[in-house]
Design an enzyme around this catalytic site. Structure first.
Site, PDB file in Angstrom:
ATOM      1  N   GLU A  20       0.830  -1.201   0.000  1.00 21.97           N
ATOM      2  CA  GLU A  20       0.000   0.000   0.000  1.00 21.97           C
ATOM      3  C   GLU A  20       0.868   1.256   0.000  1.00 21.97           C
ATOM      4  O   GLU A  20       1.821   1.366   0.773  1.00 21.97           O
ATOM      5  CB  GLU A  20      -0.903   0.007   1.232  1.00 21.97           C
ATOM      6  CG  GLU A  20      -1.778   1.252   1.348  1.00 21.97           C
ATOM      7  CD  GLU A  20      -2.676   1.187   2.570  1.00 21.97           C
ATOM      8  OE1 GLU A  20      -3.546   0.292   2.595  1.00 21.97           O
ATOM      9  OE2 GLU A  20      -2.493   2.015   3.491  1.00 21.97           O
ATOM     10  N   PHE A  22       0.693   5.816  -0.524  1.00 21.19           N
ATOM     11  CA  PHE A  22      -0.151   7.003  -0.585  1.00 21.19           C
ATOM     12  C   PHE A  22       0.499   8.032  -1.503  1.00 21.19           C
ATOM     13  O   PHE A  22       1.726   8.043  -1.658  1.00 21.19           O
ATOM     14  CB  PHE A  22      -0.394   7.601   0.801  1.00 21.19           C
ATOM     15  CG  PHE A  22       0.833   8.154   1.479  1.00 21.19           C
ATOM     16  CD1 PHE A  22       1.280   9.441   1.223  1.00 21.19           C
ATOM     17  CD2 PHE A  22       1.538   7.382   2.389  1.00 21.19           C
ATOM     18  CE1 PHE A  22       2.409   9.955   1.846  1.00 21.19           C
ATOM     19  CE2 PHE A  22       2.672   7.885   3.034  1.00 21.19           C
ATOM     20  CZ  PHE A  22       3.103   9.177   2.757  1.00 21.19           C
ATOM     21  N   THR A  51      -3.890   4.805  -1.835  1.00 23.52           N
ATOM     22  CA  THR A  51      -4.912   5.342  -0.945  1.00 23.52           C
ATOM     23  C   THR A  51      -5.596   6.561  -1.549  1.00 23.52           C
ATOM     24  O   THR A  51      -5.110   7.181  -2.495  1.00 23.52           O
ATOM     25  CB  THR A  51      -4.323   5.718   0.422  1.00 23.52           C
ATOM     26  OG1 THR A  51      -3.395   6.800   0.256  1.00 23.52           O
ATOM     27  CG2 THR A  51      -3.624   4.526   1.053  1.00 23.52           C
ATOM     28  N   TRP A  52      -6.713   6.904  -0.961  1.00 25.83           N
ATOM     29  CA  TRP A  52      -7.579   7.993  -1.422  1.00 25.83           C
ATOM     30  C   TRP A  52      -7.818   8.919  -0.244  1.00 25.83           C
ATOM     31  O   TRP A  52      -8.350   8.499   0.783  1.00 25.83           O
ATOM     32  CB  TRP A  52      -8.894   7.385  -1.907  1.00 25.83           C
ATOM     33  CG  TRP A  52      -9.877   8.308  -2.537  1.00 25.83           C
ATOM     34  CD1 TRP A  52     -10.908   8.952  -1.918  1.00 25.83           C
ATOM     35  CD2 TRP A  52      -9.960   8.654  -3.919  1.00 25.83           C
ATOM     36  NE1 TRP A  52     -11.617   9.688  -2.830  1.00 25.83           N
ATOM     37  CE2 TRP A  52     -11.059   9.522  -4.069  1.00 25.83           C
ATOM     38  CE3 TRP A  52      -9.200   8.340  -5.041  1.00 25.83           C
ATOM     39  CZ2 TRP A  52     -11.424  10.067  -5.287  1.00 25.83           C
ATOM     40  CZ3 TRP A  52      -9.561   8.884  -6.260  1.00 25.83           C
ATOM     41  CH2 TRP A  52     -10.657   9.735  -6.390  1.00 25.83           C
ATOM     42  N   GLY A 111     -14.949   6.297   4.351  1.00 21.80           N
ATOM     43  CA  GLY A 111     -14.109   7.489   4.301  1.00 21.80           C
ATOM     44  C   GLY A 111     -14.413   8.471   5.409  1.00 21.80           C
ATOM     45  O   GLY A 111     -15.449   8.423   6.053  1.00 21.80           O
ATOM     46  N   ASP A 112     -13.466   9.385   5.601  1.00 22.90           N
ATOM     47  CA  ASP A 112     -13.590  10.449   6.597  1.00 22.90           C
ATOM     48  C   ASP A 112     -13.735  11.782   5.886  1.00 22.90           C
ATOM     49  O   ASP A 112     -13.320  11.941   4.738  1.00 22.90           O
ATOM     50  CB  ASP A 112     -12.340  10.506   7.484  1.00 22.90           C
ATOM     51  CG  ASP A 112     -12.293   9.346   8.467  1.00 22.90           C
ATOM     52  OD1 ASP A 112     -13.364   8.778   8.735  1.00 22.90           O
ATOM     53  OD2 ASP A 112     -11.196   9.024   8.938  1.00 22.90           O
TER      54      ASP A 112
END
Length: 602
Positions: A20, A22, A51-52, A111-112
């Site tokens: 993973e 980012f 990542t998003w 999501g946040d």
């Protein structure tokens, strides 16, 4: 290729793993991450994930990175996608863009919200939870055949969940029943708890592959921060193991590798786990060491071909060769163009032995590393329990003083109690804070202290570490004017500063020459070039400035619109300046403080 198809076709007796990453915050970090991924790809991951950011905050960079790895390097890519707090129609826009780029794998997350936004605004009413996104893709005639969809799970429980474990598992099963093809878990360190949780979800009829999230411990500080943020259970034996070595970055990193290997072996033997998801934090060496210790490196499918413009394969460094040559001279090393500037080439693979966060080299892929799953980092419990209801500037001063005096464990800018290192300069920090110059970063001057020192030591044993006195704080503009005059009249070339506010986009006030870079922490170790772990320059300051003011916005968002608390915090955000000051005379431990407190302001 779809990840579900690759897993089904994979030899069940052989392990697989995914990595993973980012999107880095700077252009240089982005370019260098591609080179880093090319090295890690020689370990043959089954796929990588990108990542998003919260609320789609990294949309363009996430798509760009995923497009490069999938389209140019032919490495199957899993793109994280959140569905809340995104503009109407953005989910459709992204799905179409992803499909056009040949990406077939999506990790669907609730999501946040981005920093400074209210919680859980369903901007697109079709998507409130991850299950909505899974259902939409799986049931859509337009997308169902194009994507393999995975979802996240939380063996230690979701940090914001108010329900019991059985209810959380019901939510997970709903996502699987809606069409998800696999599960990737949040990071964890309690293997017994994970195995119990795995047996429980299997008993509930969840049969899709479960890929545990593995994060090798990089530094003690990042371990504490991330486990707190994720609500991760830490077995007492791990806490006890880390306590005597927490001050030694190299020993912590070595322990992190050993622990990850032990966890994976148990998960394989006792849980029958086939695949593992490595949260790299854009770092490479620990993951490489884990896989090589397990003797897995290069044994599983998945290759990454360099595009033609990068040159022939013999110019690429493999992970093992990068480690072997970490202490070689520049003349003996070949790397891809654009990896780093001259004088840093032989650090390409070991650039982030000691993760540098927001103060590191802005060219590093790990610069300013973000929290997992796009999290915001501030919890409502902290706001109410520790910071209460500030309604005046004096209330804010008392919060910062409370942190200095260990009466408050954290601030929005300091997620841990005051460090032993900061205690060395506590009277100076207290004096600044009482002026309403709220300190958020600092370090004492250090001149050649042993790298094994329990307070300021770091890196391998047998070395010496150095630090320039540094402090960072928020102050009013009139105070900033005073500081500038003081630097001009009394700095005598020993003092550099950066200062910026919320309103200035991409600009700051400074006396640092254009392109200047201040190494404020460095170490000298046997068999290595000088290591610079803390660097302050314009790019890194501007990146941190934007984040720092967004923290004020986020803090304000926990109070109702129009409240005294929100007006105060938004006013501070709008009017205050973030100031970073370095004094270059590291041989005089009082130099910075003498300058700040005894200067002539007339």
């Amino acid at each position: 290729m779809k990840l579900s198809d690759k897993i089904a076709a994979h030899d069940p007796s052989q392990p697989f793993y995914t990595f993973e990453f980012f999107p880095p915050r700077t252009d240089q970090g982005f370019e260098n991450l591609v080179s880093r991924i090319s090295r890690l790809a020689t370990l043959n991951p089954l796929a990588i994930s990108v990542t998003w950011g919260a609320g789609g905050s990294t949309k363009d960079r996430s798509l760009e990175l995923a497009s490069l790895t999938q389209g140019d390097y032919h490495l199957d890519t899993l793109l994280h996608l959140t569905c809340t707090n995104m503009e109407q129609g953005l989910v459709d826009e992204v799905l179409k863009a992803v499909r056009d780029r040949g990406i077939q794998n999506i990790l669907a997350l609730r999501g946040d919200p981005p920093r400074g936004e209210e919680e859980w605004i369903p901007s697109d009413p079709r998507f409130t939870h991850a299950v909505d996104l899974v259902s939409y893709i799986s049931a859509s005639p337009e997308y169902s055949s194009d994507f393999c969809v995975g979802v996240a799970a939380y063996p230690d429980g979701h940090t914001e969940s108010t329900t019991d474990e059985d209810k959380e598992i019901d939510y997970l099963k709903a996502k699987v029943d809606a069409g998800s093809d696999f599960i990737i878990t949040q990071l964890f360190y309690d293997v017994d708890q994970f195995l119990r949780w795995l047996a429980k979800i299997r008993s509930k009829g969840i049969t899709v592959p479960v890929i545990p999230g593995i994060m090798p411990i990089q530094t003690y500080a990042s371990f504490v921060r991330l486990t707190k943020l994720c609500g991760t259970r830490v077995p007492a034996c791990i806490t006890e193991d880390l306590a005597p070595i927490s001050h030694d970055d190299q020993l912590v990193k070595d322990y992190g590798v050993k622990l990850a290997v032990q966890m994976i072996r148990r998960l394989r033997l006792e849980g029958g786990i086939q695949g593992f998801h490595f949260c790299t934090l854009n770092l490479e060496k620990s993951v490489q060491r884990v896989l090589e210790t397990l003797r897995w490196a290069g044994d599983t499918p998945g290759t990454m071909e360099p595009p033609a413009e990068m040159g022939p394969p013999d110019l690429l460094i493999t992970p093992t060769s990068a480690t072997d040559t970490a202490t070689s001279t520049l003349a003996t090393i070949s790397v891809t163009d654009g990896e780093a500037g001259r004088g840093e080439l032989n650090n390409a693979a070991t650039w982030d032995d000691f993760p540098n966060g927001r103060f590191g080299d802005f060219k590093s892929p790990a610069f300013g590393n973000q929290d997992l799953w796009g999290g915001s980092g501030i919890s409502g419990s902290d706001v109410l329990a520790q910071w209460n209801n500030p309604k005046s500037l004096d209330d804010l001063t008392q919060i910062f003083l409370g942190h200095l005096h260990a009466k408050i464990l954290t601030t929005p800018f300091s997620p841990t109690p005051l460090s032993s290192e900061s205690l060395m300069i506590l009277p100076h920090l207290e004096r600044l804070t009482r002026r309403s110059w709220w300190t958020v970063g600092s370090q004492p001057a250090v001149d050649g202290v042993s790298s094994g020192d329990k307070v300021v030591g770091w890196g391998p044993r047998g070395g010496y570490v150095f630090q320039k006195g540094f402090v960072e704080f928020f102050c009013e503009e009139k105070d900033m004017d005073v500081i500038e005059r003081r630097v001009e009249r009394n700095g005598h070339g020993w003092v550099h500063y950066f200062a910026g506010n919320y309103k200035a986009d991409g600009e700051c006030r400074s006396n640092v020459p254009e392109g200047g870079r201040n190494a404020v922490t460095w170490g000298v170790f046997p068999g290595q070039e000088i290591a610079q772990t803390t660097i302050i320059e314009k790019e890194s300051f501007l990146t941190w400035k934007d984040e720092a003011f967004s923290i004020w916005s986020e803090w304000a968002s926990f109070y109702r619109p129009g409240s005294e608390e929100r007006k105060l915090l938004e006013g501070v955000r709008n009017e205050r300046w973030l100031v970073s000051i370095v004094h270059h005379d590291y041989k005089d431990p009082q130099a910075l403080w003498t300058f700040l407190f005894d200067g002539n302001d007339s």
